[in-house]
Each structure stands twice: as structure tokens, then as C-alpha cells.
Scaffold this motif. Structure first.
Motif, PDB file in Angstrom:
ATOM      1  N   GLU A   1       6.611  13.608  24.588  1.00  0.00           N
ATOM      2  CA  GLU A   1       7.947  14.174  24.020  1.00  0.00           C
ATOM      3  C   GLU A   1       7.996  15.522  24.451  1.00  0.00           C
ATOM      4  O   GLU A   1       6.994  16.361  24.420  1.00  0.00           O
ATOM      5  CB  GLU A   1       8.096  14.184  22.362  1.00  0.00           C
ATOM      6  CG  GLU A   1       7.323  14.966  21.685  1.00  0.00           C
ATOM      7  CD  GLU A   1       7.562  14.612  20.330  1.00  0.00           C
ATOM      8  OE1 GLU A   1       8.371  13.935  19.867  1.00  0.00           O
ATOM      9  OE2 GLU A   1       7.208  15.555  19.505  1.00  0.00           O
ATOM     10  N   ILE A   2       9.208  15.972  25.026  1.00  0.00           N
ATOM     11  CA  ILE A   2       9.595  17.242  25.098  1.00  0.00           C
ATOM     12  C   ILE A   2      10.754  17.717  24.476  1.00  0.00           C
ATOM     13  O   ILE A   2      11.923  17.000  24.696  1.00  0.00           O
ATOM     14  CB  ILE A   2       9.825  17.643  26.732  1.00  0.00           C
ATOM     15  CG1 ILE A   2       8.536  17.090  27.670  1.00  0.00           C
ATOM     16  CG2 ILE A   2      10.252  18.989  27.277  1.00  0.00           C
ATOM     17  CD1 ILE A   2       8.713  16.951  29.237  1.00  0.00           C
ATOM     18  N   LEU A   3      10.990  18.549  23.671  1.00  0.00           N
ATOM     19  CA  LEU A   3      11.906  18.950  22.935  1.00  0.00           C
ATOM     20  C   LEU A   3      12.228  20.219  23.187  1.00  0.00           C
ATOM     21  O   LEU A   3      11.786  21.175  22.963  1.00  0.00           O
ATOM     22  CB  LEU A   3      11.529  18.726  21.381  1.00  0.00           C
ATOM     23  CG  LEU A   3      11.073  17.500  20.940  1.00  0.00           C
ATOM     24  CD1 LEU A   3      10.450  17.713  19.396  1.00  0.00           C
ATOM     25  CD2 LEU A   3      11.710  16.367  21.189  1.00  0.00           C
TER      26      LEU A   3
ATOM     27  N   ASP B   1      16.318  16.266  23.637  1.00  0.00           N
ATOM     28  CA  ASP B   1      14.997  15.575  23.468  1.00  0.00           C
ATOM     29  C   ASP B   1      14.683  14.466  24.463  1.00  0.00           C
ATOM     30  O   ASP B   1      15.428  13.623  24.778  1.00  0.00           O
ATOM     31  CB  ASP B   1      15.046  14.706  22.106  1.00  0.00           C
ATOM     32  CG  ASP B   1      15.378  15.920  21.077  1.00  0.00           C
ATOM     33  OD1 ASP B   1      15.114  17.263  21.086  1.00  0.00           O
ATOM     34  OD2 ASP B   1      15.784  15.153  19.719  1.00  0.00           O
ATOM     35  N   PHE B   2      13.562  14.670  24.841  1.00  0.00           N
ATOM     36  CA  PHE B   2      12.991  13.668  26.064  1.00  0.00           C
ATOM     37  C   PHE B   2      11.649  13.068  25.622  1.00  0.00           C
ATOM     38  O   PHE B   2      10.760  13.486  25.303  1.00  0.00           O
ATOM     39  CB  PHE B   2      12.743  14.568  27.113  1.00  0.00           C
ATOM     40  CG  PHE B   2      13.963  15.035  27.998  1.00  0.00           C
ATOM     41  CD1 PHE B   2      14.988  14.384  28.674  1.00  0.00           C
ATOM     42  CD2 PHE B   2      14.559  16.473  27.369  1.00  0.00           C
ATOM     43  CE1 PHE B   2      16.016  15.114  29.068  1.00  0.00           C
ATOM     44  CE2 PHE B   2      15.626  17.078  27.576  1.00  0.00           C
ATOM     45  CZ  PHE B   2      16.430  16.248  28.631  1.00  0.00           C
ATOM     46  N   TYR B   3      11.726  11.612  25.623  1.00  0.00           N
ATOM     47  CA  TYR B   3      10.320  10.947  25.301  1.00  0.00           C
ATOM     48  C   TYR B   3       9.796  10.101  26.537  1.00  0.00           C
ATOM     49  O   TYR B   3      10.551   9.404  27.447  1.00  0.00           O
ATOM     50  CB  TYR B   3      10.692   9.978  24.214  1.00  0.00           C
ATOM     51  CG  TYR B   3      11.279  10.685  23.256  1.00  0.00           C
ATOM     52  CD1 TYR B   3      10.444  11.359  22.153  1.00  0.00           C
ATOM     53  CD2 TYR B   3      12.783  10.844  22.907  1.00  0.00           C
ATOM     54  CE1 TYR B   3      10.915  12.101  21.158  1.00  0.00           C
ATOM     55  CE2 TYR B   3      13.169  11.592  21.896  1.00  0.00           C
ATOM     56  CZ  TYR B   3      12.078  12.496  20.984  1.00  0.00           C
ATOM     57  OH  TYR B   3      12.807  12.847  20.033  1.00  0.00           O
TER      58      TYR B   3
ATOM     59  N   ASN C   1       0.701  16.994  24.024  1.00  0.00           N
ATOM     60  CA  ASN C   1       1.777  16.005  24.193  1.00  0.00           C
ATOM     61  C   ASN C   1       1.481  15.069  25.263  1.00  0.00           C
ATOM     62  O   ASN C   1       2.325  14.066  25.557  1.00  0.00           O
ATOM     63  CB  ASN C   1       3.283  16.252  24.291  1.00  0.00           C
ATOM     64  CG  ASN C   1       3.750  16.648  22.820  1.00  0.00           C
ATOM     65  OD1 ASN C   1       3.396  15.880  21.688  1.00  0.00           O
ATOM     66  ND2 ASN C   1       4.379  17.588  22.598  1.00  0.00           N
ATOM     67  N   LEU C   2       0.152  15.288  26.069  1.00  0.00           N
ATOM     68  CA  LEU C   2      -0.181  14.286  27.230  1.00  0.00           C
ATOM     69  C   LEU C   2      -0.576  12.964  26.754  1.00  0.00           C
ATOM     70  O   LEU C   2      -1.190  12.929  25.870  1.00  0.00           O
ATOM     71  CB  LEU C   2      -1.046  15.146  27.944  1.00  0.00           C
ATOM     72  CG  LEU C   2      -0.565  16.514  28.665  1.00  0.00           C
ATOM     73  CD1 LEU C   2      -1.616  17.177  29.563  1.00  0.00           C
ATOM     74  CD2 LEU C   2       0.562  16.043  29.705  1.00  0.00           C
ATOM     75  N   ALA C   3      -0.404  11.949  27.437  1.00  0.00           N
ATOM     76  CA  ALA C   3      -0.997  10.818  27.448  1.00  0.00           C
ATOM     77  C   ALA C   3      -1.219  10.096  28.931  1.00  0.00           C
ATOM     78  O   ALA C   3      -0.488  10.684  29.807  1.00  0.00           O
ATOM     79  CB  ALA C   3      -0.083   9.991  26.475  1.00  0.00           C
ATOM     80  N   VAL C   4      -2.128   9.384  28.890  1.00  0.00           N
ATOM     81  CA  VAL C   4      -2.147   8.697  30.216  1.00  0.00           C
ATOM     82  C   VAL C   4      -1.948   7.224  30.128  1.00  0.00           C
ATOM     83  O   VAL C   4      -2.277   6.422  29.098  1.00  0.00           O
ATOM     84  CB  VAL C   4      -3.613   8.624  30.803  1.00  0.00           C
ATOM     85  CG1 VAL C   4      -4.063   8.045  32.094  1.00  0.00           C
ATOM     86  CG2 VAL C   4      -4.193  10.245  31.025  1.00  0.00           C
ATOM     87  N   VAL C   5      -0.924   6.610  31.154  1.00  0.00           N
ATOM     88  CA  VAL C   5      -0.492   5.186  30.840  1.00  0.00           C
ATOM     89  C   VAL C   5      -0.933   4.565  32.284  1.00  0.00           C
ATOM     90  O   VAL C   5      -0.853   5.142  33.403  1.00  0.00           O
ATOM     91  CB  VAL C   5       1.022   5.170  30.909  1.00  0.00           C
ATOM     92  CG1 VAL C   5       1.697   3.827  31.072  1.00  0.00           C
ATOM     93  CG2 VAL C   5       1.573   6.094  29.629  1.00  0.00           C
ATOM     94  N   ALA C   6      -1.378   3.264  32.139  1.00  0.00           N
ATOM     95  CA  ALA C   6      -2.065   2.743  33.262  1.00  0.00           C
ATOM     96  C   ALA C   6      -1.386   1.059  33.076  1.00  0.00           C
ATOM     97  O   ALA C   6      -0.957   0.751  32.081  1.00  0.00           O
ATOM     98  CB  ALA C   6      -3.655   2.258  33.098  1.00  0.00           C
TER      99      ALA C   6
END
Length: 86
Positions: free
Chosen positions: A8-10, A22-24, A66-71
Motif C-alpha cells: 500500500e502507498i497512502l 490510496d494505492f494497493y 510495505n514491500l512484498a514479492v509476488v511470484a
């Protein structure tokens, strides 16, 4: 495909002209690139593959917490997503 995302970026006020604050699930970078990594065309039960990514975190990240890795594994022919993980 492997993507670095910000969960998320608020913002206190909209950074653009559409009023959104707000961005998700914001995709920030693809590794190694948008084409992804080729996998074998066929697999046997129990087969695995390890892909290691060693890259610096981009400087334009708003919140490291708020970082994540998506694979995801995708059939590039028909765009079907076969497997995902975060």
C-alpha cells in the motif's frame, strides 16, 4: 514472473489529477524483467526449481515496510496463471 510490489502507498493528498490518494498492490519492478524466467515445458511429480534474485531495492520505493514479492507461473501463450505466491 517475479514482481516487487508495495502492498500500500497512502498519500495525504492525491499525487495526480484523478483524486486517488490510496494505492494497493503497486507493482514496482519485475525480475529479471517483464518477460519473466523461462521454466521447463513439462514437470514430473516432485520436481522443483529455485530461482534466486539478487537486486538492489529501487530508490523510488515509498515504504520499505510495505514491500512484498509476488511470484506467478503463467502460460505465455494464453496468459493463464497456473500458480501464485506472495
Amino acid at each position: 514472473h517475479i514482481a516487487l510490489v508495495e502492498k500500500e502507498i497512502l498519500f495525504c493528498s492525491a499525487p495526480g489529477t484523478n483524486g486517488e490518494e490510496d494505492f494497493y498492490g503497486v507493482m514496482r519492478k519485475m525480475y529479471p524483467n517483464a518477460a519473466g524466467t523461462a521454466l521447463p515445458a513439462s514437470w514430473n511429480i516432485g520436481d522443483t526449481q529455485t530461482i534466486t534474485v539478487a537486486e538492489a531495492v529501487p530508490s523510488y520505493i515509498y515504504g520499505f515496510q510495505n514491500l512484498a514479492v509476488v511470484a506467478f507461473v503463467q502460460n505465455d501463450g494464453n496468459k493463464e496463471v497456473l500458480l501464485t505466491a506472495i
